[in-house]
Scaffold this motif. Structure first.
Motif, PDB file in Angstrom:
ATOM      1  N   PRO A  78     -61.185  28.756  62.451  1.00 53.14           N
ATOM      2  CA  PRO A  78     -61.331  27.683  63.449  1.00 53.14           C
ATOM      3  C   PRO A  78     -62.667  26.960  63.302  1.00 53.14           C
ATOM      4  O   PRO A  78     -63.691  27.557  62.942  1.00 53.14           O
ATOM      5  N   ASP A  79     -62.661  25.673  63.587  1.00 55.27           N
ATOM      6  CA  ASP A  79     -63.889  24.891  63.636  1.00 55.27           C
ATOM      7  C   ASP A  79     -64.775  25.413  64.768  1.00 55.27           C
ATOM      8  O   ASP A  79     -64.268  25.861  65.802  1.00 55.27           O
ATOM      9  N   ALA A 129     -66.932  30.508  55.734  1.00 58.64           N
ATOM     10  CA  ALA A 129     -67.805  30.723  56.888  1.00 58.64           C
ATOM     11  C   ALA A 129     -68.562  29.436  57.166  1.00 58.64           C
ATOM     12  O   ALA A 129     -68.826  28.644  56.250  1.00 58.64           O
ATOM     13  N   PHE A 130     -68.912  29.228  58.428  1.00 59.27           N
ATOM     14  CA  PHE A 130     -69.758  28.100  58.803  1.00 59.27           C
ATOM     15  C   PHE A 130     -71.209  28.549  58.877  1.00 59.27           C
ATOM     16  O   PHE A 130     -71.520  29.644  59.363  1.00 59.27           O
ATOM     17  N   ASP A 157     -75.997  24.844  60.354  1.00 66.04           N
ATOM     18  CA  ASP A 157     -76.103  23.384  60.289  1.00 66.04           C
ATOM     19  C   ASP A 157     -74.742  22.691  60.292  1.00 66.04           C
ATOM     20  O   ASP A 157     -74.657  21.472  60.128  1.00 66.04           O
ATOM     21  N   GLY A 158     -73.656  23.467  60.471  1.00 69.18           N
ATOM     22  CA  GLY A 158     -72.319  22.887  60.533  1.00 69.18           C
ATOM     23  C   GLY A 158     -71.638  22.736  59.195  1.00 69.18           C
ATOM     24  O   GLY A 158     -70.480  22.282  59.145  1.00 69.18           O
ATOM     25  N   THR A 159     -72.295  23.120  58.111  1.00 65.71           N
ATOM     26  CA  THR A 159     -71.648  23.039  56.803  1.00 65.71           C
ATOM     27  C   THR A 159     -70.758  24.266  56.591  1.00 65.71           C
ATOM     28  O   THR A 159     -70.916  25.309  57.240  1.00 65.71           O
ATOM     29  N   LEU A 160     -69.825  24.118  55.651  1.00 68.00           N
ATOM     30  CA  LEU A 160     -68.811  25.133  55.372  1.00 68.00           C
ATOM     31  C   LEU A 160     -69.058  25.713  53.986  1.00 68.00           C
ATOM     32  O   LEU A 160     -69.186  24.966  53.008  1.00 68.00           O
ATOM     33  N   VAL A 161     -69.125  27.045  53.891  1.00 65.79           N
ATOM     34  CA  VAL A 161     -69.228  27.701  52.592  1.00 65.79           C
ATOM     35  C   VAL A 161     -67.897  28.377  52.274  1.00 65.79           C
ATOM     36  O   VAL A 161     -67.218  28.902  53.162  1.00 65.79           O
ATOM     37  N   ILE A 162     -67.529  28.341  50.993  1.00 64.87           N
ATOM     38  CA  ILE A 162     -66.244  28.851  50.518  1.00 64.87           C
ATOM     39  C   ILE A 162     -66.505  29.743  49.312  1.00 64.87           C
ATOM     40  O   ILE A 162     -67.135  29.316  48.340  1.00 64.87           O
ATOM     41  N   VAL A 222     -69.941  36.278  55.618  1.00 59.74           N
ATOM     42  CA  VAL A 222     -70.305  36.251  57.033  1.00 59.74           C
ATOM     43  C   VAL A 222     -71.753  35.783  57.148  1.00 59.74           C
ATOM     44  O   VAL A 222     -72.611  36.175  56.350  1.00 59.74           O
ATOM     45  N   TYR A 223     -71.990  34.923  58.147  1.00 62.63           N
ATOM     46  CA  TYR A 223     -73.364  34.487  58.414  1.00 62.63           C
ATOM     47  C   TYR A 223     -73.924  35.356  59.527  1.00 62.63           C
ATOM     48  O   TYR A 223     -73.329  35.493  60.602  1.00 62.63           O
ATOM     49  N   ASP A 224     -75.079  35.958  59.271  1.00 59.11           N
ATOM     50  CA  ASP A 224     -75.766  36.823  60.220  1.00 59.11           C
ATOM     51  C   ASP A 224     -76.864  36.002  60.885  1.00 59.11           C
ATOM     52  O   ASP A 224     -77.920  35.756  60.288  1.00 59.11           O
ATOM     53  N   ALA A 225     -76.609  35.551  62.124  1.00 54.20           N
ATOM     54  CA  ALA A 225     -77.564  34.664  62.800  1.00 54.20           C
ATOM     55  C   ALA A 225     -78.874  35.377  63.103  1.00 54.20           C
ATOM     56  O   ALA A 225     -79.947  34.764  63.057  1.00 54.20           O
ATOM     57  N   GLU A 226     -78.820  36.648  63.431  1.00 57.95           N
ATOM     58  CA  GLU A 226     -80.047  37.376  63.768  1.00 57.95           C
ATOM     59  C   GLU A 226     -80.970  37.472  62.562  1.00 57.95           C
ATOM     60  O   GLU A 226     -82.184  37.305  62.683  1.00 57.95           O
TER      61      GLU A 226
END
Length: 363
Positions: free
Chosen positions: A86-87, A146-147, A150-155, A214-218
């Motif tokens: 999902p966006d 994963a997003f 900055d809103g970009t998408l990685v594949i 997966v993006y780890d924000a922490e």
């Protein structure tokens, strides 16, 4: 109706882990090779099935009819419908992103489309990325997405198996992680933008078959894992422009037993944070931040196909300091693992009659 299995955590990691009870509930079954799971803001869940169906779970029930409007997929061997994502603004725009194998036996590739979900139908289906060149093999598509903040998408993409040398070539998407905007355009700050010998979407290179992102924000970090050959599965922290070594360096050997390279590390390439030899065949990847299992917070979870279990990884900085084996008592190939908004952990089993499982505390 939910079916519950009471069990205790199986501890066989590199360090002793705190024991904690859990129960596993079957939320849905009869799924044909389910590949990924996504949570929607209204409580619905989406499950992709590799043959090309997108299924909806609402109020704990698997709806009988699939979502209409899913594009045709090339369903052969490992190919088919892969990730559903999902966006970040789905609650307002209803946008989804689907990755899948596209094309024919003689020319196929990983494709990503964007579409709007309205009820049980996809509308305005628009291709935003197709890997090139096309290939003749029905394997090693990658497909995880994963997003970034900055809103970009990685594949994450695979090397096509027979094309492993292309993982080191900048004029090929094979064996890469790419970064695009949600409309498919290329961000100006991608590391190879402006180079005549490079495809501008490339974010990192030297991958074999990326199966977790997966993006780890922490930590402010993008983590990925990928299949090695016979051994040498890897967990990596992805940096822009990083070269992750395949096939110049690997801990694995070819399926014939032949040595691919004499190097487990190679100058100018990034060594893995963690590697599995023998191979566990890592599939989905999740970070847990829920409240139901507080001792798991901040840990990464890796579903495993060949090993038929989940590995929990605890990190300190860029070092894995603890590994724990979970859910081996299921005895099933595990395709995806997700941390749900309710604090539970969710699993997809890889089978012609696959299941969606929910893990909650035993009490």
């Amino acid at each position: 109706m939910l079916r519950t299995i009471a069990c205790a955590v199986l501890l066989c990691g590199t360090l002793a882990a705190q024991a904690a009870g859990y129960r596993i509930q079957t939320l849905a079954e009869g799924l044909e090779h389910p590949w990924s799971l996504a949570f929607l803001p209204d409580g619905r869940m989406l499950v992709s099935e590799r043959p090309g169906r997108l299924r909806v779970i609402m109020d704990g029930e698997l709806l009988p009819a699939p979502v209409a409007g899913v594009p045709a997929v090339y369903a052969a061997s490992q190919g088919g419908l892969l990730e559903v994502l999902p966006d970040p603004g789905f609650a307002d725009n209803g946008l989804l992103y689907l990755s899948f194998a596209h094309g024919t036996p003689r020319a196929n590739a990983t494709r990503v489309v964007r579409a709007r979900l309205d009820g049980m139908t996809l509308h305005a289906v628009e291709p935003i990325f197709t890997a090139r060149p096309g290939k003749r093999t029905p394997v090693h598509y990658g497909g995880r997405m994963a997003f970034l903040p900055d809103g970009t998408l990685v594949i994450g993409l695979g090397d096509g198996f027979d094309y492993r040398e292309q993982a080191q070539r900048l004029d090929s998407h094979l064996g890469k992680i790419v970064r695009i905007r949600p409309d498919g355009s290329v961000p100006d700050d991608n590391p190879f933008v402006g180079r005549a010998d490079a495809l501008p979407e490339i974010w990192s290179l030297g991958h074999r078959n990326v199966q977790g992102l997966v993006y780890d924000a922490e930590r402010g970090a993008l983590f990925s894992h990928e299949h090695g050959p016979r051994g040498g599965d890897e967990l990596n922290r992805i940096v822009p422009g990083g070269n992750y070594g395949w096939p110049l360096a690997t801990h694995g050997v070819d399926y014939t037993g032949a040595r691919i390279t004499p190097f487990t590390e190679y100058p100018g390439t990034q060594a893995p944070l963690w590697q599995w030899t023998p191979s566990i065949a890592p599939a989905g990847l999740a970070r847990y931040d829920g409240d139901l299992f507080p001792h798991w917070r901040g840990d990464l979870f890796v579903a495993a196909l060949a090993a038929r279990q989940v590995r929990r990884l605890r990190l300190h900085g860029d070092a894995v300091i603890e590994e724990e084996t979970l859910f081996a008592e299921l005895g099933e190939r595990l395709r995806d693992v997700r941390a749900g908004p309710d604090g539970a952990l969710y699993l997809l089993t890889d089978s012609p009659r696959g299941r969606l499982l929910r893990v909650r505390p035993a009490d």
